[in-house]
Design a protein around this motif. Structure first.
Motif, short mmCIF file in Angstrom:
data_model
loop_
_atom_site.label_atom_id
_atom_site.label_comp_id
_atom_site.label_asym_id
_atom_site.label_seq_id
_atom_site.Cartn_x
_atom_site.Cartn_y
_atom_site.Cartn_z
N ALA A 180 0.82 -1.21 0.00
CA ALA A 180 0.00 0.00 0.00
C ALA A 180 0.85 1.26 0.00
O ALA A 180 0.56 2.22 -0.71
CB ALA A 180 -0.93 -0.01 1.20
N ILE A 181 1.91 1.28 0.83
CA ILE A 181 2.78 2.46 0.92
C ILE A 181 4.17 2.01 1.34
O ILE A 181 4.32 1.23 2.27
CB ILE A 181 2.21 3.51 1.91
N SER A 182 5.16 2.47 0.61
CA SER A 182 6.54 2.08 0.93
C SER A 182 7.06 2.94 2.08
O SER A 182 6.47 3.97 2.44
CB SER A 182 7.44 2.24 -0.29
N LEU A 183 8.20 2.53 2.65
CA LEU A 183 8.81 3.29 3.74
C LEU A 183 9.19 4.69 3.26
O LEU A 183 8.98 5.67 4.00
CB LEU A 183 10.05 2.55 4.28
N GLU A 184 9.68 4.80 2.04
CA GLU A 184 10.05 6.11 1.51
C GLU A 184 8.84 7.03 1.39
O GLU A 184 8.89 8.20 1.75
CB GLU A 184 10.75 5.97 0.15
N GLN A 185 7.73 6.48 0.86
CA GLN A 185 6.52 7.27 0.74
C GLN A 185 5.99 7.67 2.12
O GLN A 185 5.51 8.79 2.32
CB GLN A 185 5.44 6.49 -0.01
N PHE A 186 6.07 6.73 3.06
CA PHE A 186 5.62 7.00 4.43
C PHE A 186 6.46 8.11 5.05
O PHE A 186 5.93 9.00 5.71
CB PHE A 186 5.72 5.70 5.25
N PRO A 202 6.89 16.16 8.14
CA PRO A 202 7.57 17.42 7.79
C PRO A 202 9.04 17.17 7.49
O PRO A 202 9.66 16.24 8.01
CB PRO A 202 7.40 18.28 9.05
N LYS A 203 9.65 18.02 6.65
CA LYS A 203 11.03 17.82 6.18
C LYS A 203 12.02 17.70 7.32
O LYS A 203 12.93 16.89 7.26
CB LYS A 203 11.43 18.96 5.26
N HIS A 238 14.31 11.36 11.14
CA HIS A 238 14.21 10.86 12.51
C HIS A 238 14.12 9.33 12.52
O HIS A 238 13.36 8.74 11.74
CB HIS A 238 12.97 11.47 13.19
N PRO A 239 14.89 8.64 13.38
CA PRO A 239 14.90 7.17 13.39
C PRO A 239 13.59 6.55 13.86
O PRO A 239 13.30 5.39 13.55
CB PRO A 239 16.05 6.82 14.34
N GLN A 240 12.77 7.30 14.57
CA GLN A 240 11.51 6.75 15.06
C GLN A 240 10.49 6.52 13.93
O GLN A 240 9.55 5.75 14.09
CB GLN A 240 10.90 7.69 16.11
N ILE A 241 10.70 7.17 12.78
CA ILE A 241 9.79 6.97 11.65
C ILE A 241 9.86 5.52 11.17
O ILE A 241 8.84 4.88 10.94
CB ILE A 241 10.12 7.95 10.50
N ARG A 242 11.08 4.99 11.09
CA ARG A 242 11.25 3.59 10.68
C ARG A 242 10.59 2.66 11.70
O ARG A 242 9.91 1.70 11.33
CB ARG A 242 12.74 3.27 10.54
N THR A 243 10.74 2.96 12.98
CA THR A 243 10.13 2.14 14.03
C THR A 243 8.61 2.21 13.94
O THR A 243 7.91 1.18 14.06
CB THR A 243 10.59 2.63 15.43
#
Length: 198
Positions: A22-28, A33-34, A39-44
């Motif tokens: 549905a949505i890749s990590l890059e798209q997510f 915000p830029k 931030h490493p918590q986005i991957r988590t």
């Protein structure tokens, strides 16, 4: 062939299911915000959402399987209700024959069969005689068509036998060359063979 209930539910409810589809990590990541995109918590957070989505998918799969089992149970109940609704004291053999009739001819209203829907001995014999006559007529027409096509093929092969016996000379004043005659004969043979195959 019509799609099964399971395939309809799976395709409708589970496609595309996994989060990366549905949505890749890059798209997510680009949704943030830029200044926060690195931030490493986005991957988590993405992994947590992926895990929750997988759990939801498993739950939906279990519910689909439960619905399929429920549907099979309902079909069995309908069949039993049909067998018990009109005719009492059916033997096991009668039930097998009723099942075969349902499989072969379907069931118009899925629950109730009317007496006029059943064959008597007289109506069965009449229908069987009609079916036999229709089959015999169909066989005769197929035989006639096959004979006609076989004679056309024999004629085409006979016309091509000039090649076999060395009659390669083109008579003076004829516009068609041997090459043209061969191509026409082979096309006719191919058409006849295709007609036989159909």
């Amino acid at each position: 062939m019509a799609p099964s209930e399971e395939s309809i539910l799976m395709n409708f409810l589970l496609s595309p299911s996994p989060l990366p589809t549905a949505i890749s990590l890059e798209q997510f990541t680009k949704l943030f915000p830029k200044q926060l995109q690195s931030h490493p918590q986005i991957r988590t957070l993405y992994r947590d959402l992926q895990y929750l989505r997988a759990q939801d998918i498993d739950l939906v799969r279990e519910n689909i399987q439960a619905e399929i089992k429920s549907g099979e149970k309902q079909k069995e109940e309908l069949k039993n209700a049909q067998l018990n609704s009109g005719v009492t004291g059916m033997s096991r053999g009668d039930k097998v024959e009723a099942d075969m009739d349902i499989q072969l001819f379907g069931n118009k209203d899925l629950l109730i069969t009317r007496p006029e829907d059943h064959h008597s001995l007289d109506t069965l014999l009449v229908d069987m005689e009609r079916a036999c006559a229709a089959m015999e007529s169909s066989i005769k027409s197929a035989d006639a068509e096959t004979s006609e096509l076989a004679s056309q093929i024999t004629a085409a092969v006979g016309e091509l036998s000039d090649l076999r016996y060395g009659k390669l000379n083109t008579p003076p004043g004829v516009e068609n060359t041997l090459r043209d005659d061969i191509i026409m004969g082979l096309k006719r043979l191919e058409e006849n063979c295709n007609n036989v195959a159909q």
